[in-house]
Design a protein around this motif. Sequence first.
Motif, PDB file in Angstrom:
ATOM      1  N   GLN A 159     -39.334  15.512  -2.378  1.00  7.05           N
ATOM      2  CA  GLN A 159     -40.148  14.675  -3.258  1.00  7.05           C
ATOM      3  C   GLN A 159     -41.494  15.351  -3.506  1.00  7.05           C
ATOM      4  O   GLN A 159     -42.223  15.657  -2.557  1.00  7.05           O
ATOM      5  CB  GLN A 159     -40.406  13.302  -2.625  1.00  7.05           C
ATOM      6  CG  GLN A 159     -39.193  12.435  -2.424  1.00  7.05           C
ATOM      7  CD  GLN A 159     -39.541  11.119  -1.762  1.00  7.05           C
ATOM      8  OE1 GLN A 159     -38.673  10.402  -1.302  1.00  7.05           O
ATOM      9  NE2 GLN A 159     -40.820  10.784  -1.712  1.00  7.05           N
TER      10      GLN A 159
ATOM     11  N   GLN B 242     -45.187  14.662  -4.744  1.00  4.32           N
ATOM     12  CA  GLN B 242     -45.998  13.456  -4.780  1.00  4.32           C
ATOM     13  C   GLN B 242     -47.425  13.758  -5.176  1.00  4.32           C
ATOM     14  O   GLN B 242     -47.950  14.845  -4.890  1.00  4.32           O
ATOM     15  CB  GLN B 242     -45.984  12.757  -3.417  1.00  4.32           C
ATOM     16  CG  GLN B 242     -44.614  12.290  -2.980  1.00  4.32           C
ATOM     17  CD  GLN B 242     -44.645  11.469  -1.706  1.00  4.32           C
ATOM     18  OE1 GLN B 242     -43.606  11.099  -1.207  1.00  4.32           O
ATOM     19  NE2 GLN B 242     -45.827  11.167  -1.183  1.00  4.32           N
TER      20      GLN B 242
ATOM     21  N   ASP C 143     -49.802   8.564  -3.172  1.00  2.57           N
ATOM     22  CA  ASP C 143     -48.635   7.777  -2.777  1.00  2.57           C
ATOM     23  C   ASP C 143     -47.584   7.707  -3.876  1.00  2.57           C
ATOM     24  O   ASP C 143     -46.501   7.155  -3.668  1.00  2.57           O
ATOM     25  CB  ASP C 143     -49.066   6.344  -2.413  1.00  2.57           C
ATOM     26  CG  ASP C 143     -49.931   6.314  -1.166  1.00  2.57           C
ATOM     27  OD1 ASP C 143     -49.768   7.220  -0.325  1.00  2.57           O
ATOM     28  OD2 ASP C 143     -50.767   5.398  -1.048  1.00  2.57           O
ATOM     29  N   ARG C 144     -47.878   8.248  -5.043  1.00  2.00           N
ATOM     30  CA  ARG C 144     -46.975   8.147  -6.172  1.00  2.00           C
ATOM     31  C   ARG C 144     -45.976   9.300  -6.165  1.00  2.00           C
ATOM     32  O   ARG C 144     -46.360  10.474  -6.072  1.00  2.00           O
ATOM     33  CB  ARG C 144     -47.749   8.150  -7.481  1.00  2.00           C
ATOM     34  CG  ARG C 144     -46.873   7.943  -8.701  1.00  2.00           C
ATOM     35  CD  ARG C 144     -47.696   7.921  -9.960  1.00  2.00           C
ATOM     36  NE  ARG C 144     -46.873   7.709 -11.131  1.00  2.00           N
ATOM     37  CZ  ARG C 144     -47.315   7.743 -12.376  1.00  2.00           C
ATOM     38  NH1 ARG C 144     -48.604   7.979 -12.599  1.00  2.00           N
ATOM     39  NH2 ARG C 144     -46.500   7.532 -13.386  1.00  2.00           N
ATOM     40  N   VAL C 145     -44.696   8.971  -6.263  1.00  2.72           N
ATOM     41  CA  VAL C 145     -43.644   9.982  -6.306  1.00  2.72           C
ATOM     42  C   VAL C 145     -43.488  10.460  -7.746  1.00  2.72           C
ATOM     43  O   VAL C 145     -43.247   9.667  -8.652  1.00  2.72           O
ATOM     44  CB  VAL C 145     -42.305   9.420  -5.782  1.00  2.72           C
ATOM     45  CG1 VAL C 145     -41.207  10.477  -5.885  1.00  2.72           C
ATOM     46  CG2 VAL C 145     -42.461   8.943  -4.340  1.00  2.72           C
TER      47      VAL C 145
ATOM     48  N   HIS D  34     -38.220   4.557  -6.553  1.00  8.08           N
ATOM     49  CA  HIS D  34     -39.567   4.986  -6.903  1.00  8.08           C
ATOM     50  C   HIS D  34     -39.782   5.180  -8.403  1.00  8.08           C
ATOM     51  O   HIS D  34     -40.928   5.279  -8.847  1.00  8.08           O
ATOM     52  CB  HIS D  34     -39.900   6.300  -6.177  1.00  8.08           C
ATOM     53  CG  HIS D  34     -39.933   6.174  -4.683  1.00  8.08           C
ATOM     54  ND1 HIS D  34     -40.851   5.407  -4.019  1.00  8.08           N
ATOM     55  CD2 HIS D  34     -39.133   6.711  -3.728  1.00  8.08           C
ATOM     56  CE1 HIS D  34     -40.643   5.479  -2.714  1.00  8.08           C
ATOM     57  NE2 HIS D  34     -39.601   6.270  -2.502  1.00  8.08           N
TER      58      HIS D  34
END
Length: 586
Positions: free
Chosen positions: A21, A23, A26-28, A84
């Motif tokens: 992932q 990122q 906190d955002r994927v 997500h």
Amino acid sequence: MDGGTLRERAGKLPTEPGVYQFQAGDRVLYVGKAVDLRSRVRSYTDPRSDRIAQMVARAESLEVAVTDTETQALLLEANLIKRHQPRYNVRLKDDKSYPLVQFTDHEIPRIESTRDPNDAATVFGPFTDKGRIETVIKAIRSVYGLRGCSEHKYQGRDRPCLDYEMGLCTAPCTGEIDAESYREDVEAAIRFFEGETGVLADPLRREMEAAAQEQAFERAANLRDQLDTVETIHDDSERAVASGDAAEAGGDETVADVLGVAVDGDHATVARLRSERGQLVDRSRHSLDAPDEADGGDRVAALLSAFLPQYYAERQLPDAILLSERPDDDDVIEWLEREGVAVRVPGAGREATLVELALKNARQGPVDGDPLAALGEALGIDRPGRIEGFDVSHSQGKAVVGSNVCFVDGSAETGDYRRKQLTDRNDDYANMRELIEWRADRALEGRDDRPDPDLLLVDGGEGQLGAAMDALDKTGWDVPVVALAKDEELVITPDRVFDWPSDADHLHVCQRVRDEAHRFAVQYHQQLRDDVSTALDGIPGVGPETRKRLLRRFGSVDNVRDASQTDLQAVDGVGEKTAATIAERL
């Protein structure tokens, strides 16, 4: 993230299968899978398109998860994309994730299946068959007594619940087991999911053999089935079990899904047609975000690679999938073919005609014409492909019954209809609460062989909706619920009331479910009422209580009719004279 930093990070990664992932905080931003994590992540130091280069530049960190197999990586990737909704992935907008098993992070953990695990929980999966994983959870609870109740149900109890009586819980809530011993049982269950199958299989096998020796053959057979599932569940994360039905039937391709894809700018539509024994029986359309043209390659092939693993979560795989183009991800093709699914891009003949028909459906554009998609959008939930309707019927509190009907993709699924005789009382709210609680308990305890619905619809207004919500809150069953009131055709949710136009297709969906639930409840009520009133009412010596005892003892009026006078006299309140009168009248 610059190329040097990414190259250094990639050099420390394992060469095993897994998921990565990118990122930003906190955002994927992007989720991908890899056969070799180190090699795959290193390839991003030389992005293949401007869009991917932009994603890498925005990324601040990289997270990875190692999996045992490539197929687990494929399923986990699909799960994370749905959870997500990363900006740089192709996403199926109206679908669900694969089920996982989690042990919650409470002092007294509970075990449960979920599609949205808690960050602090111990999680295993993903799995492709919810029914099989529920069987395993029930087996774990019967062997180790782990709780499955919600915090609401767990807190403040002064005596054990029914799960304790049924041997599914050791009742830590009331101190029937101390916290340390309970934790040891949790650790044993965790070892099972980590691959130590014997910690669950061995106790089940001993119990099965004991049941067989006691000639409790039905219980032994049930334990045998549980044991078979337990011993093969670790394979479930690598295969869609439901596809085995077709293979056991001899390999004939009786069911085929036909997929066509149309791309319009940033949006894409996948149309699916289902053919059974040569006849079209179903169709659906699904919206996705289209990959940028700058990504290079074939956009349709990329879309199909994204669509296939996301769509077939918890769905029965067909015998064959016919496509307009071959997906560009060989892992997806290999996964399907391992499950016995034939994947073809037909060039001529009837199969090519079906593909062209799917393309025509896809070219109609997004799913604006899909009433279920419109209903989901209006309610703020995923497309409710499976809706269950509920209603109660009675005569001034007598012969109280409840109906539970089911609609799948807008069509009645009569094989999944259920009905229940409820407690006699003239209280519609209490009756609805009992009905929903019955359905929820069966689902949570694994006693209902049907999938969980996407939406519950109760016949009634705010009172019935409140009763249904009370039942859901009490049991901890997490399913959206709405009510449809008859008089003004208002759709009532926990948050607001909708007054949709009378010609709205998504309102018609709700009305069909509501009306069918009402019809099925009334039919069952009339059956019970008529059986009682025409056959037993008016017989001297048989009052309401005696009538109830007779029906409870013999099960039906027909059985009362067939009973001997000696058997009738065994019922409390039926003497020799009354027994003779019943025999004569019936």
